[in-house]
Motif scaffolding. Structure first.
Motif, mmCIF file in Angstrom:
data_model
loop_
_atom_site.group_PDB
_atom_site.id
_atom_site.type_symbol
_atom_site.label_atom_id
_atom_site.label_comp_id
_atom_site.label_asym_id
_atom_site.label_seq_id
_atom_site.Cartn_x
_atom_site.Cartn_y
_atom_site.Cartn_z
ATOM 1 N N GLU A 69 0.830 -1.210 0.000
ATOM 2 C CA GLU A 69 0.000 0.000 0.000
ATOM 3 C C GLU A 69 0.864 1.259 0.000
ATOM 4 O OE1 GLU A 69 -2.536 -0.687 3.382
ATOM 5 O OE2 GLU A 69 -3.950 -1.885 2.185
ATOM 6 N N HIS A 70 1.968 1.229 0.724
ATOM 7 C CA HIS A 70 2.877 2.381 0.777
ATOM 8 C C HIS A 70 3.490 2.648 -0.601
ATOM 9 C CE1 HIS A 70 5.504 5.315 2.604
ATOM 10 N NE2 HIS A 70 6.599 4.644 2.260
ATOM 11 N N ILE A 71 3.949 1.598 -1.252
ATOM 12 C CA ILE A 71 4.537 1.752 -2.590
ATOM 13 C C ILE A 71 3.493 2.292 -3.563
ATOM 14 C CG2 ILE A 71 5.476 0.483 -4.565
ATOM 15 C CD1 ILE A 71 6.828 -1.388 -2.434
ATOM 16 N N ILE A 72 2.301 1.704 -3.562
ATOM 17 C CA ILE A 72 1.237 2.158 -4.471
ATOM 18 C C ILE A 72 0.893 3.622 -4.208
ATOM 19 C CG2 ILE A 72 -1.216 1.886 -5.052
ATOM 20 C CD1 ILE A 72 -0.797 -1.167 -4.544
ATOM 21 N N ASP A 73 0.682 3.982 -2.944
ATOM 22 C CA ASP A 73 0.277 5.346 -2.603
ATOM 23 C C ASP A 73 1.352 6.378 -2.943
ATOM 24 O OD1 ASP A 73 -2.116 4.319 -1.669
ATOM 25 O OD2 ASP A 73 -1.547 4.429 0.452
ATOM 26 N N GLU A 74 2.589 6.072 -2.581
ATOM 27 C CA GLU A 74 3.672 7.033 -2.815
ATOM 28 C C GLU A 74 3.981 7.186 -4.305
ATOM 29 O OE1 GLU A 74 5.282 9.098 -0.576
ATOM 30 O OE2 GLU A 74 3.705 8.408 0.787
ATOM 31 N N LEU A 75 3.978 6.086 -5.036
ATOM 32 C CA LEU A 75 4.243 6.185 -6.470
ATOM 33 C C LEU A 75 3.091 6.868 -7.197
ATOM 34 C CD1 LEU A 75 6.056 2.830 -7.328
ATOM 35 C CD2 LEU A 75 7.043 5.095 -6.923
ATOM 36 N N LYS A 76 1.877 6.716 -6.669
ATOM 37 C CA LYS A 76 0.732 7.418 -7.250
ATOM 38 C C LYS A 76 0.938 8.931 -7.148
ATOM 39 C CE LYS A 76 -3.167 5.404 -6.616
ATOM 40 N NZ LYS A 76 -4.396 4.889 -5.979
ATOM 41 N N GLU A 77 1.500 9.376 -6.020
ATOM 42 C CA GLU A 77 1.801 10.804 -5.856
ATOM 43 C C GLU A 77 2.861 11.265 -6.850
ATOM 44 O OE1 GLU A 77 2.633 12.040 -1.872
ATOM 45 O OE2 GLU A 77 0.861 11.022 -1.079
ATOM 46 N N ASP A 78 3.708 10.342 -7.299
ATOM 47 C CA ASP A 78 4.727 10.647 -8.311
ATOM 48 C C ASP A 78 4.186 10.497 -9.728
ATOM 49 O OD1 ASP A 78 6.496 10.984 -6.198
ATOM 50 O OD2 ASP A 78 7.421 9.010 -6.429
ATOM 51 N N GLY A 79 2.883 10.180 -9.852
ATOM 52 C CA GLY A 79 2.268 10.046 -11.165
ATOM 53 C C GLY A 79 2.350 8.649 -11.756
ATOM 54 N N GLU A 80 2.747 7.662 -10.949
ATOM 55 C CA GLU A 80 2.865 6.279 -11.425
ATOM 56 C C GLU A 80 1.757 5.433 -10.808
ATOM 57 O OE1 GLU A 80 5.003 5.263 -13.657
ATOM 58 O OE2 GLU A 80 6.273 7.037 -13.711
ATOM 59 N N ARG A 81 1.062 4.695 -11.653
ATOM 60 C CA ARG A 81 0.003 3.795 -11.180
ATOM 61 C C ARG A 81 0.266 2.400 -11.713
ATOM 62 N NH1 ARG A 81 -4.473 6.737 -9.344
ATOM 63 N NH2 ARG A 81 -4.312 8.943 -9.815
ATOM 64 N N PRO A 82 0.073 1.392 -10.869
ATOM 65 C CA PRO A 82 0.307 0.031 -11.360
ATOM 66 C C PRO A 82 -0.746 -0.362 -12.391
ATOM 67 C CG PRO A 82 -0.648 -0.039 -9.162
ATOM 68 C CD PRO A 82 -0.378 1.408 -9.479
ATOM 69 N N MET A 83 -0.300 -1.060 -13.417
ATOM 70 C CA MET A 83 -1.244 -1.576 -14.412
ATOM 71 C C MET A 83 -2.003 -2.773 -13.861
ATOM 72 S SD MET A 83 -1.239 0.290 -17.066
ATOM 73 C CE MET A 83 -2.045 -0.747 -18.249
ATOM 74 N N HIS A 84 -1.348 -3.470 -12.919
ATOM 75 C CA HIS A 84 -1.972 -4.672 -12.365
ATOM 76 C C HIS A 84 -1.417 -4.921 -10.968
ATOM 77 C CE1 HIS A 84 -4.146 -8.435 -12.662
ATOM 78 N NE2 HIS A 84 -3.084 -9.066 -12.204
ATOM 79 N N VAL A 85 -2.285 -5.368 -10.075
ATOM 80 C CA VAL A 85 -1.883 -5.735 -8.718
ATOM 81 C C VAL A 85 -2.463 -7.108 -8.421
ATOM 82 C CG1 VAL A 85 -2.079 -5.155 -6.262
ATOM 83 C CG2 VAL A 85 -1.831 -3.323 -7.953
ATOM 84 N N GLU A 86 -1.619 -7.997 -7.899
ATOM 85 C CA GLU A 86 -2.084 -9.333 -7.505
ATOM 86 C C GLU A 86 -1.578 -9.658 -6.113
ATOM 87 O OE1 GLU A 86 -1.527 -12.745 -10.014
ATOM 88 O OE2 GLU A 86 -1.609 -11.494 -11.808
ATOM 89 N N GLY A 87 -2.318 -10.481 -5.408
ATOM 90 C CA GLY A 87 -1.855 -11.028 -4.152
ATOM 91 C C GLY A 87 -2.271 -10.284 -2.904
ATOM 92 N N LEU A 88 -3.005 -9.192 -3.033
ATOM 93 C CA LEU A 88 -3.432 -8.462 -1.841
ATOM 94 C C LEU A 88 -4.460 -9.241 -1.030
ATOM 95 C CD1 LEU A 88 -3.577 -4.727 -2.981
ATOM 96 C CD2 LEU A 88 -2.004 -5.778 -1.340
ATOM 97 N N ASP A 89 -5.035 -10.288 -1.614
ATOM 98 C CA ASP A 89 -5.993 -11.108 -0.870
ATOM 99 C C ASP A 89 -5.291 -12.164 -0.012
ATOM 100 O OD1 ASP A 89 -5.152 -12.258 -3.243
ATOM 101 O OD2 ASP A 89 -7.019 -13.340 -3.596
ATOM 102 N N THR A 90 -4.153 -12.701 -0.483
ATOM 103 C CA THR A 90 -3.451 -13.735 0.284
ATOM 104 C C THR A 90 -2.235 -13.195 1.031
ATOM 105 O OG1 THR A 90 -2.045 -14.361 -1.572
ATOM 106 C CG2 THR A 90 -4.163 -15.514 -1.342
ATOM 107 N N LEU A 91 -1.606 -12.165 0.501
ATOM 108 C CA LEU A 91 -0.477 -11.462 1.121
ATOM 109 C C LEU A 91 0.801 -12.289 1.235
ATOM 110 C CD1 LEU A 91 -2.434 -9.610 3.949
ATOM 111 C CD2 LEU A 91 -1.728 -8.692 1.721
ATOM 112 N N HIS A 92 0.908 -13.394 0.513
ATOM 113 C CA HIS A 92 2.136 -14.193 0.561
ATOM 114 C C HIS A 92 3.073 -13.874 -0.592
ATOM 115 C CE1 HIS A 92 1.343 -16.871 3.970
ATOM 116 N NE2 HIS A 92 0.104 -16.476 3.741
#
Length: 129
Positions: A69-92
């Motif tokens: 979440e920190h990486i996503i939020d901070e990079l979003k402030e830099d104008g970068e958004r992930p095209m895809h995110v996986e694994g936030l449901d299992t967290l492994h």
């Protein structure tokens, strides 16, 4: 591909790709959340799929989620958004795909099992500060 001067490399006259700066920024953000064994693999010249892997170990599910979440939020402030995110449901094994940079946040057992460093052993490892 865009090229910028890296602050560390300006004195050396080395130009750095934007994707390399993004990989370094993602690794710094992971370290801010106390992740361990952070590595950046330079895959340029080895595959056309992506330029860099950032590989990170989080020693708890809570830390893995916080780092992602920190990486996503901070990079979003830099104008970068992930095209895809996986694994936030299992967290492994959380994967954040920024096209030219793919961030892998692993729990220790999953990192050992998938062993991306061995699979991509030909890739140079960039220093992480």
């Amino acid at each position: 591909m865009s090229i910028l001067k890296d602050e560390e490399s300006v004195g050396l006259g080395r130009e750095v790709a934007v994707s390399e700066l993004l990989a370094k920024r993602a690794s710094e953000l992971a370290l801010e959340k106390k992740c361990e064994k952070v590595k950046i693999l330079d895959l340029r010249g080895l595959t056309s799929v992506t330029d860099f892997f950032v590989i990170v170990t989080a020693d708890s599910e809570r830390k893995a989620k916080a780092a992602a979440e920190h990486i996503i939020d901070e990079l979003k402030e830099d104008g970068e958004r992930p095209m895809h995110v996986e694994g936030l449901d299992t967290l492994h094994w959380i994967l954040l795909d920024y096209i030219d940079v793919v961030v892998h946040i692993f729990m220790p057992d999953e990192r050992r099992f998938y062993d991306l460093e061995s699979l991509w052993s030909d890739a140079p490892v960039l220093p992480v500060s």
